[in-house]
Each structure stands twice: as structure tokens, then as C-alpha cells.
Design a protein around this motif. Structure first.
Motif, mmCIF file in Angstrom:
data_model
loop_
_atom_site.group_PDB
_atom_site.id
_atom_site.type_symbol
_atom_site.label_atom_id
_atom_site.label_comp_id
_atom_site.label_asym_id
_atom_site.label_seq_id
_atom_site.Cartn_x
_atom_site.Cartn_y
_atom_site.Cartn_z
ATOM 1 N N TRP A 53 0.880 -1.158 0.000
ATOM 2 C CA TRP A 53 0.000 0.000 0.000
ATOM 3 C C TRP A 53 0.917 1.206 0.000
ATOM 4 C CZ3 TRP A 53 -0.983 4.198 3.251
ATOM 5 C CH2 TRP A 53 -2.166 4.905 2.968
ATOM 6 N N LEU A 54 0.756 2.077 -0.993
ATOM 7 C CA LEU A 54 1.695 3.166 -1.237
ATOM 8 C C LEU A 54 0.944 4.489 -1.277
ATOM 9 C CD1 LEU A 54 4.696 3.680 -2.106
ATOM 10 C CD2 LEU A 54 3.908 3.422 -4.452
ATOM 11 N N VAL A 55 1.437 5.477 -0.518
ATOM 12 C CA VAL A 55 0.837 6.813 -0.545
ATOM 13 C C VAL A 55 1.945 7.828 -0.812
ATOM 14 C CG1 VAL A 55 0.968 7.119 1.962
ATOM 15 C CG2 VAL A 55 -0.667 8.462 0.665
ATOM 16 N N LEU A 56 1.648 8.811 -1.648
ATOM 17 C CA LEU A 56 2.587 9.891 -1.929
ATOM 18 C C LEU A 56 2.267 11.041 -0.970
ATOM 19 C CD1 LEU A 56 4.846 10.463 -4.058
ATOM 20 C CD2 LEU A 56 3.174 11.926 -5.160
ATOM 21 N N LEU A 57 3.256 11.414 -0.162
ATOM 22 C CA LEU A 57 3.054 12.459 0.839
ATOM 23 C C LEU A 57 3.484 13.837 0.346
ATOM 24 C CD1 LEU A 57 4.381 10.529 3.966
ATOM 25 C CD2 LEU A 57 2.001 10.817 3.227
ATOM 26 N N ALA A 58 4.497 13.889 -0.516
ATOM 27 C CA ALA A 58 5.014 15.162 -1.021
ATOM 28 C C ALA A 58 5.669 14.923 -2.374
ATOM 29 C CB ALA A 58 6.028 15.753 -0.049
ATOM 30 N N ALA A 61 5.166 12.099 -8.824
ATOM 31 C CA ALA A 61 5.767 10.889 -9.388
ATOM 32 C C ALA A 61 4.867 10.335 -10.489
ATOM 33 C CB ALA A 61 5.967 9.842 -8.300
ATOM 34 N N LYS A 62 5.459 9.455 -11.276
ATOM 35 C CA LYS A 62 4.716 8.694 -12.281
ATOM 36 C C LYS A 62 4.994 7.224 -12.004
ATOM 37 C CE LYS A 62 4.952 12.226 -15.875
ATOM 38 N NZ LYS A 62 3.567 12.595 -15.949
ATOM 39 N N LEU A 63 3.917 6.463 -11.841
ATOM 40 C CA LEU A 63 3.992 5.036 -11.557
ATOM 41 C C LEU A 63 3.310 4.306 -12.704
ATOM 42 C CD1 LEU A 63 4.764 3.016 -9.240
ATOM 43 C CD2 LEU A 63 2.418 3.294 -8.421
ATOM 44 N N VAL A 64 3.965 3.284 -13.227
ATOM 45 C CA VAL A 64 3.386 2.553 -14.352
ATOM 46 C C VAL A 64 3.276 1.077 -13.982
ATOM 47 C CG1 VAL A 64 5.584 2.190 -15.576
ATOM 48 C CG2 VAL A 64 3.467 2.227 -16.863
ATOM 49 N N PHE A 65 2.175 0.476 -14.416
ATOM 50 C CA PHE A 65 1.939 -0.952 -14.228
ATOM 51 C C PHE A 65 2.087 -1.642 -15.569
ATOM 52 C CE2 PHE A 65 -0.063 1.139 -10.723
ATOM 53 C CZ PHE A 65 0.256 0.329 -9.652
ATOM 54 N N LEU A 75 0.125 12.671 -7.143
ATOM 55 C CA LEU A 75 0.288 13.934 -6.430
ATOM 56 C C LEU A 75 0.125 13.669 -4.940
ATOM 57 C CD1 LEU A 75 -1.894 16.178 -8.769
ATOM 58 C CD2 LEU A 75 0.608 16.074 -8.672
ATOM 59 N N PRO A 76 0.531 14.605 -4.073
ATOM 60 C CA PRO A 76 0.390 14.375 -2.638
ATOM 61 C C PRO A 76 -1.039 13.966 -2.265
ATOM 62 C CG PRO A 76 1.749 16.286 -3.009
ATOM 63 C CD PRO A 76 1.198 15.887 -4.356
ATOM 64 N N GLY A 77 -1.115 12.909 -1.469
ATOM 65 C CA GLY A 77 -2.402 12.379 -1.031
ATOM 66 C C GLY A 77 -2.872 11.191 -1.847
ATOM 67 N N ASP A 78 -2.314 10.993 -3.042
ATOM 68 C CA ASP A 78 -2.713 9.850 -3.874
ATOM 69 C C ASP A 78 -2.133 8.570 -3.288
ATOM 70 O OD1 ASP A 78 -4.047 11.515 -5.646
ATOM 71 O OD2 ASP A 78 -2.396 11.585 -7.089
ATOM 72 N N PHE A 79 -2.947 7.512 -3.298
ATOM 73 C CA PHE A 79 -2.464 6.222 -2.816
ATOM 74 C C PHE A 79 -2.977 5.102 -3.698
ATOM 75 C CE2 PHE A 79 -6.374 7.021 -0.454
ATOM 76 C CZ PHE A 79 -7.048 5.802 -0.500
ATOM 77 N N VAL A 80 -2.283 3.969 -3.629
ATOM 78 C CA VAL A 80 -2.634 2.809 -4.435
ATOM 79 C C VAL A 80 -2.275 1.552 -3.649
ATOM 80 C CG1 VAL A 80 -0.407 2.823 -5.670
ATOM 81 C CG2 VAL A 80 -2.391 1.724 -6.717
ATOM 82 N N ASP A 81 -3.087 0.521 -3.786
ATOM 83 C CA ASP A 81 -2.811 -0.779 -3.177
ATOM 84 C C ASP A 81 -2.331 -1.701 -4.292
ATOM 85 O OD1 ASP A 81 -2.656 -2.809 -1.275
ATOM 86 O OD2 ASP A 81 -4.747 -3.399 -1.568
#
Length: 107
Positions: A53-58, A61-65, A75-81
Motif C-alpha cells: 500500500w503506497l501513498v505519496l506524501l510530497a 511521481a509517475k507510476l506505471v503498471f 500527487l500528494p495524497g494519492d495512494f494505491v494498493d
């Protein structure tokens, strides 16, 4: 019991990503990651045995699957499991501003 701050003791632009384990218990690890322009090497994919479980705090970023055509902008506050064995990579992190992640790895 100690109180700590997620934004304390962040190293200035060292050219290396900073990884700090904040808590580790059986089946659980919480890690702070500070990126300053780092990205996954070309052709490299994370494929972990545990969930994340990943959350961006500050920062940004770009995350690719692997199964998606384009990267996700974070952006800050975005999260993904991210489920176990899900191939993913960090495509980009902001080189000007520290990108601070909180990663929770679980069984």
C-alpha cells in the motif's frame, strides 16, 4: 513510546534514494522513501511477494503498471494498493522537490 516526524531527517539531494524502515513486524513493514529524481532503471520491474500500500506524501511521481499503457500521475495524497506479484515501476520522480512516499508492505 516515541513520537517521530515523517519529514524529519531527510537527506538533501544526495543522488541516492533514501529508504528508512519506520516499523517492522511479522507480515508488516512500513517504510519511508525519499526520491529526488530517481526512477526505476530501463526494463526493470518491481514484482514483490507481498502486497504494497503506497501513498505519496510530497512531491510528484509517475507510476506505471505492466498491464497499463500509460503511467499514472501521482500527487500528494494519492495512494494505491499494489497486489503481490503485480509488475510495476517508477517512471519518474520530481528532481526539484523531494518526493516522499510511505510504503506499507503486508503479507
Amino acid at each position: 513510546m516515541h513520537i517521530h516526524n515523517l519529514f524529519a531527517h531527510m537527506e538533501a539531494h544526495t543522488g541516492q534514494e533514501q529508504l528508512d524502515t519506520l516499523l517492522s513486524r511479522p507480515g508488516l513493514k512500513i517504510e519511508r522513501i525519499v526520491s529526488t529524481g530517481q526512477a526505476s532503471p530501463p526494463g526493470f520491474w518491481y514484482e514483490q511477494e507481498q502486497g504494497e500500500w503506497l501513498v505519496l506524501l510530497a512531491g510528484e511521481a509517475k507510476l506505471v503498471f505492466e498491464d497499463e499503457a500509460s503511467p499514472r500521475d501521482l500527487l500528494p495524497g494519492d495512494f494505491v494498493d499494489i497486489p503481490p506479484k503485480c509488475r510495476h515501476r517508477v517512471e519518474w520522480t520530481d528532481p526539484e522537490v523531494a518526493t516522499v512516499w510511505l510504503a506499507v508492505y503486508y503479507e
